[in-house]
Design a protein around this motif. Sequence first.
Motif, PDB file in Angstrom:
ATOM      1  N   VAL A 156       0.867  -1.182   0.000  1.00 20.47           N
ATOM      2  CA  VAL A 156       0.000   0.000   0.000  1.00 20.47           C
ATOM      3  C   VAL A 156       0.901   1.228   0.000  1.00 20.47           C
ATOM      4  O   VAL A 156       1.906   1.272   0.721  1.00 20.47           O
ATOM      5  CB  VAL A 156      -0.968   0.016   1.207  1.00 20.47           C
ATOM      6  CG1 VAL A 156      -1.559   1.405   1.417  1.00 20.47           C
ATOM      7  CG2 VAL A 156      -2.111  -0.974   0.990  1.00 20.47           C
ATOM      8  N   ARG A 157       0.553   2.165  -0.842  1.00 19.24           N
ATOM      9  CA  ARG A 157       1.323   3.403  -0.942  1.00 19.24           C
ATOM     10  C   ARG A 157       0.370   4.564  -0.634  1.00 19.24           C
ATOM     11  O   ARG A 157      -0.709   4.650  -1.228  1.00 19.24           O
ATOM     12  CB  ARG A 157       1.862   3.491  -2.364  1.00 19.24           C
ATOM     13  CG  ARG A 157       2.415   4.797  -2.744  1.00 19.24           C
ATOM     14  CD  ARG A 157       3.219   4.739  -4.044  1.00 19.24           C
ATOM     15  NE  ARG A 157       4.368   5.550  -3.819  1.00 19.24           N
ATOM     16  CZ  ARG A 157       5.607   5.262  -4.171  1.00 19.24           C
ATOM     17  NH1 ARG A 157       5.878   4.159  -4.812  1.00 19.24           N
ATOM     18  NH2 ARG A 157       6.578   6.074  -3.887  1.00 19.24           N
ATOM     19  N   VAL A 158       0.738   5.408   0.299  1.00 20.52           N
ATOM     20  CA  VAL A 158      -0.053   6.602   0.604  1.00 20.52           C
ATOM     21  C   VAL A 158       0.760   7.789   0.094  1.00 20.52           C
ATOM     22  O   VAL A 158       1.863   8.048   0.581  1.00 20.52           O
ATOM     23  CB  VAL A 158      -0.303   6.744   2.125  1.00 20.52           C
ATOM     24  CG1 VAL A 158      -1.271   7.894   2.391  1.00 20.52           C
ATOM     25  CG2 VAL A 158      -0.840   5.447   2.728  1.00 20.52           C
TER      26      VAL A 158
ATOM     27  N   THR B 177       4.438   2.557 -15.595  1.00 18.09           N
ATOM     28  CA  THR B 177       3.434   1.495 -15.437  1.00 18.09           C
ATOM     29  C   THR B 177       3.740   0.803 -14.111  1.00 18.09           C
ATOM     30  O   THR B 177       4.863   0.861 -13.613  1.00 18.09           O
ATOM     31  CB  THR B 177       3.497   0.451 -16.575  1.00 18.09           C
ATOM     32  OG1 THR B 177       4.807  -0.142 -16.573  1.00 18.09           O
ATOM     33  CG2 THR B 177       3.219   1.073 -17.925  1.00 18.09           C
ATOM     34  N   ASP B 178       2.729   0.135 -13.555  1.00 14.29           N
ATOM     35  CA  ASP B 178       2.925  -0.597 -12.302  1.00 14.29           C
ATOM     36  C   ASP B 178       3.357  -2.027 -12.634  1.00 14.29           C
ATOM     37  O   ASP B 178       2.765  -2.670 -13.506  1.00 14.29           O
ATOM     38  CB  ASP B 178       1.633  -0.621 -11.486  1.00 14.29           C
ATOM     39  CG  ASP B 178       1.237   0.773 -11.001  1.00 14.29           C
ATOM     40  OD1 ASP B 178       2.098   1.676 -11.021  1.00 14.29           O
ATOM     41  OD2 ASP B 178       0.070   0.949 -10.609  1.00 14.29           O
ATOM     42  N   PRO B 179       4.361  -2.548 -11.926  1.00 16.75           N
ATOM     43  CA  PRO B 179       4.857  -3.884 -12.268  1.00 16.75           C
ATOM     44  C   PRO B 179       3.922  -5.041 -11.857  1.00 16.75           C
ATOM     45  O   PRO B 179       4.014  -6.115 -12.416  1.00 16.75           O
ATOM     46  CB  PRO B 179       6.168  -3.993 -11.466  1.00 16.75           C
ATOM     47  CG  PRO B 179       6.473  -2.627 -10.935  1.00 16.75           C
ATOM     48  CD  PRO B 179       5.191  -1.866 -10.921  1.00 16.75           C
ATOM     49  N   GLN B 180       3.045  -4.799 -10.869  1.00 21.49           N
ATOM     50  CA  GLN B 180       2.248  -5.891 -10.288  1.00 21.49           C
ATOM     51  C   GLN B 180       1.141  -6.379 -11.225  1.00 21.49           C
ATOM     52  O   GLN B 180       1.086  -5.993 -12.385  1.00 21.49           O
ATOM     53  CB  GLN B 180       1.631  -5.423  -8.951  1.00 21.49           C
ATOM     54  CG  GLN B 180       2.627  -5.162  -7.848  1.00 21.49           C
ATOM     55  CD  GLN B 180       3.312  -3.795  -7.926  1.00 21.49           C
ATOM     56  OE1 GLN B 180       3.058  -2.994  -8.835  1.00 21.49           O
ATOM     57  NE2 GLN B 180       4.188  -3.504  -6.983  1.00 21.49           N
TER      58      GLN B 180
HETATM   59  C1  GA4 Z   1       5.873   1.925  -9.480  1.00 19.64           C
HETATM   60  C2  GA4 Z   1       4.617   1.353  -8.817  1.00 19.64           C
HETATM   61  C3  GA4 Z   1       4.681   1.365  -7.276  1.00 19.64           C
HETATM   62  O1  GA4 Z   1       4.505   2.692  -6.792  1.00 19.64           O
HETATM   63  C4  GA4 Z   1       6.052   0.830  -6.782  1.00 19.64           C
HETATM   64  C5  GA4 Z   1       7.130   1.753  -7.326  1.00 19.64           C
HETATM   65  C6  GA4 Z   1       8.574   1.482  -6.907  1.00 19.64           C
HETATM   66  C7  GA4 Z   1       8.980   2.324  -5.680  1.00 19.64           C
HETATM   67  O2  GA4 Z   1       8.511   3.442  -5.528  1.00 19.64           O
HETATM   68  O3  GA4 Z   1       9.788   1.834  -4.891  1.00 19.64           O
HETATM   69  C8  GA4 Z   1       9.443   1.758  -8.168  1.00 19.64           C
HETATM   70  C9  GA4 Z   1       8.425   1.831  -9.357  1.00 19.64           C
HETATM   71  C10 GA4 Z   1       7.122   1.333  -8.786  1.00 19.64           C
HETATM   72  C11 GA4 Z   1       8.898   0.991 -10.560  1.00 19.64           C
HETATM   73  C12 GA4 Z   1      10.420   1.132 -10.876  1.00 19.64           C
HETATM   74  C13 GA4 Z   1      11.265   1.289  -9.607  1.00 19.64           C
HETATM   75  C14 GA4 Z   1      10.501   0.698  -8.428  1.00 19.64           C
HETATM   76  C15 GA4 Z   1      10.304   3.016  -8.142  1.00 19.64           C
HETATM   77  C16 GA4 Z   1      11.263   2.756  -9.236  1.00 19.64           C
HETATM   78  C17 GA4 Z   1      11.968   3.696  -9.845  1.00 19.64           C
HETATM   79  C18 GA4 Z   1       6.051   0.675  -5.263  1.00 19.64           C
HETATM   80  C19 GA4 Z   1       6.423  -0.425  -7.514  1.00 19.64           C
HETATM   81  O4  GA4 Z   1       6.194  -1.562  -7.158  1.00 19.64           O
HETATM   82  O5  GA4 Z   1       7.062  -0.113  -8.682  1.00 19.64           O
END
Ligand code: GA4
Length: 328
Positions: free
Chosen positions: A178-180, A203-206
């Motif tokens: 969870v990110r706030v 884009t989100d990796p999940q």
């Molecule tokens: C993007 C989506 C989520 O916020 C996150 C981010 C992560 C982070 O903030 O630590 C990452 C980003 C995100 C993708 C590439 C890498 C890792 C910052 C970054 C430059 C929590 C995630 O899972 O990937």
Amino acid sequence: MVAITVPSSIEQIPLMRCPKANVDQAAAAIPCVDLSVPGAASAVADACRSVGFFRATNHGVPAGVAEALESRAMAFFALPAQDKVDMSGAARPLGYGSKTIGSNGDVGWLEYLLLSVSSNSVKVSSLPPPLRAALEEYTAAVREVGGRVLELIAEGLGVDRALLRSMVVGREGGDELVRVNHYPPCPLRAPGDCGVTGFGEHTDPQIISVLRSNCTAGLQIKLRDGRWVPVPPDPESFFVNVGDSLQVLTNGRFRSVKHRVVAPEGAQSRLSVIYFGGTAASQRIAPLPQVMRDGEQSQYREFTWGEYKRAAYKTRLGDHRLGPFELR
Ligand code: GA4
């Protein structure tokens, strides 16, 4: 109150230029799905195919759950910077972060808490107990929304209803975050027809992400035709986006959506909370056999979530993270 310090010149924050989005296209471009109706599965699948993003209504989460978290989070962000670090640790990547995102030089006009929430506990040592309680209640609720959406996606794809949900929700060794994010009003002005970047495009990796924000605008998504459109804020809805892993699981039928946030220009802070549904490190991420047509080839070389996550953390926010995994 402005919780992050103002740089003396705009150049101190790279990535300041966030070109203005196409406001006229906004409402029409963003699909809205009523999660409670019988046709929801095909509407969800259509939205994931066409945009990779939709607004979800009738999700069953009482307004008070998000409002409680919002007020506890705002109280936390109003604390002195050192207290916030002391209570949650400096983001590495989990914990409290201010202006830096990840560890490869990305920055934005925000501060945030990034927390692991798998197996029902918020793993941050000394958050104020009322904030922790509000986070746990919110997480349980948003996880249900994510789980329901994953069931609808599975149904829409014609695969076993529990298949995707079970990769994320209640999964042994699962990886839910969870990110706030708190975007204070930004006193800076970017040059030209640009805003100041709150959170750069990515884009989100999940597998799936589920976002809720207060009523301050800022989120924008990139449509398939390359146009950026603002997402009108709606605190009563959740916004769902397809992540890179779901793109691979569907062999590219669903596309992870590029999105970004422009910092608030008015007097209001933007507060958003995002649930990221990731799976266990050992989970193989490959096209689901049930979605593949006869003779269809995978567009990606095989990988596990653990492998993809490690690779993701070596990238910059705006990088095309699936690139190295694409075949042909
Ligand atoms: C993007 C989506 C989520 O916020 C996150 C981010 C992560 C982070 O903030 O630590 C990452 C980003 C995100 C993708 C590439 C890498 C890792 C910052 C970054 C430059 C929590 C995630 O899972 O990937």
